[in-house]
Write an enzyme that holds these catalytic residues in place. Structure first.
Site, mmCIF file in Angstrom:
data_model
loop_
_atom_site.group_PDB
_atom_site.id
_atom_site.type_symbol
_atom_site.label_atom_id
_atom_site.label_comp_id
_atom_site.label_asym_id
_atom_site.label_seq_id
_atom_site.Cartn_x
_atom_site.Cartn_y
_atom_site.Cartn_z
ATOM 1 N N VAL A 1 -0.945 2.709 -1.420
ATOM 2 C CA VAL A 1 -0.983 4.289 -1.855
ATOM 3 C C VAL A 1 -0.158 5.079 -1.120
ATOM 4 O O VAL A 1 0.675 3.892 -0.271
ATOM 5 C CB VAL A 1 -2.421 4.767 -0.331
ATOM 6 C CG1 VAL A 1 -3.580 4.220 -1.425
ATOM 7 C CG2 VAL A 1 -2.407 3.614 0.555
ATOM 8 N N GLU B 1 3.677 6.662 -5.507
ATOM 9 C CA GLU B 1 4.696 6.593 -5.102
ATOM 10 C C GLU B 1 5.222 8.194 -4.303
ATOM 11 O O GLU B 1 4.463 9.725 -4.765
ATOM 12 C CB GLU B 1 5.941 7.109 -6.298
ATOM 13 C CG GLU B 1 6.082 5.068 -6.310
ATOM 14 C CD GLU B 1 6.670 4.507 -5.613
ATOM 15 O OE1 GLU B 1 7.017 4.963 -4.553
ATOM 16 O OE2 GLU B 1 7.201 3.732 -5.381
ATOM 17 N N SER B 2 5.191 8.014 -2.564
ATOM 18 C CA SER B 2 4.780 9.524 -2.333
ATOM 19 C C SER B 2 5.730 11.032 -2.797
ATOM 20 O O SER B 2 5.260 11.352 -3.298
ATOM 21 C CB SER B 2 5.095 9.275 -0.570
ATOM 22 O OG SER B 2 5.886 8.973 -0.592
ATOM 23 N N LYS C 1 -9.772 -3.426 -2.062
ATOM 24 C CA LYS C 1 -9.570 -2.482 -3.067
ATOM 25 C C LYS C 1 -10.613 -2.732 -4.726
ATOM 26 O O LYS C 1 -10.768 -4.137 -4.756
ATOM 27 C CB LYS C 1 -8.103 -3.048 -3.709
ATOM 28 C CG LYS C 1 -7.143 -2.234 -2.507
ATOM 29 C CD LYS C 1 -5.416 -2.349 -2.582
ATOM 30 C CE LYS C 1 -4.543 -2.078 -2.348
ATOM 31 N NZ LYS C 1 -4.169 -3.335 -1.996
ATOM 32 N N CYS D 1 -1.869 5.867 6.680
ATOM 33 C CA CYS D 1 -0.168 5.793 5.943
ATOM 34 C C CYS D 1 0.814 7.168 5.995
ATOM 35 O O CYS D 1 -0.242 8.154 5.713
ATOM 36 C CB CYS D 1 -0.345 5.238 4.799
ATOM 37 S SG CYS D 1 0.949 4.995 4.020
#
Length: 257
Positions: free
Chosen positions: A78, A90-91, A65, A38
């Protein structure tokens, strides 16, 4: 089509990324829930690696999951972090958390000056709202005219960003969260180069110089898997069959930021 059209992905990181994962299996106060493939995950992973923050890496299978992961993050997305009894996700929010929570871990990835920090956030927001949507639209577009339009718009958005690069990195000499925000799409731009006619030179010579530099950064290399394992994932996007939240949002004409 299978009910789980994205399920045939390689289950674990490979290449350089696998070596990084191996070093982060011991229990730590901070648990990093990841999906090796990702690009949003890579932002947070690069931040952890840049700052040398101790963390335990846990791979999340997006189609199987674990109950605990869904309990701490009902969205099931993720990257996520479990820290101090809280589940956070949230990145870019996670990147800023790591910057603020671990101030003694260098380098600092946002400027100390508040106005400079705000300026950095403006361009991070620009990446999210102006660059990434056109990147995904280009990958998912099926008709030649829509591909051309998306390529033109992506090049235009990247040129605007490039005009503000101070060099060698976006804010100058120091690698920052602005660079991290766009880096995962730089290292994956071979996908649109091979399939959609994109070239770094087609944006501008300055963009190519910047992109070539960013992709060689050690923390970027340490969080990348072997290219061959991305093929199945991005093949789904190139055929517009992917069922990730981003892919669905792009198809529906909804914002992704």
């Amino acid at each position: 089509m299978s009910g789980l059209p994205d399920q045939h992905i390689h289950p674990v990181a490979t290449g350089y990324a696998a070596k990084t994962v191996e070093k982060h299996q011991e229990q730590q106060d901070l648990v990093f829930y990841s999906g090796w493939f990702c690009p949003f995950v890579q932002r947070t992973w690069v931040t952890l690696e840049e700052k040398g923050i101790p963390y335990q890496y846990k791979e999340v299978n997006p189609y199987k999951k674990e109950k605990h992961f869904l309990e701490i993050n009902p969205n099931g997305l993720v990257p996520a972090i479990e820290y101090k009894g809280k589940a956070l996700y949230e990145s870019l929010i996670l990147c800023e958390l790591l910057e603020e929570e671990f101030p003694n871990h260098k380098p600092r990835l946002l400027p100390e000056d508040t106005t400079e920090r705000a300026y950095a956030r403006i361009w991070i927001d620009y990446i999210a709202k102006s660059v990434l949507p056109w990147n995904f639209r280009l990958i998912q577009a099926q008709e030649p005219d829509k591909q051309k339009d998306a390529l033109d718009e992506l090049n235009k958005a990247l040129r605007t960003f490039t005009e503000k690069i101070k060099g060698p990195y976006f804010l100058g000499d120091e690698f920052s969260l602005v660079d991290i925000a766009i880096a995962p799409w730089i290292v994956r731009d071979y996908i649109i180069a091979e399939n959609r006619g994109f070239t770094r030179e087609g944006v501008s010579p300055k963009w190519k110089e910047y992109a070539d530099l960013v992709e060689k950064r050690d923390s970027i290399l340490r969080t990348q898997s072997d290219k061959e394992h991305y093929a199945e994932i991005y093949g789904r996007y190139l055929r517009d069959e992917a069922q990730s939240w981003v892919a669905r949002a792009i198809r529906a004409g909804k914002p992704i930021a």
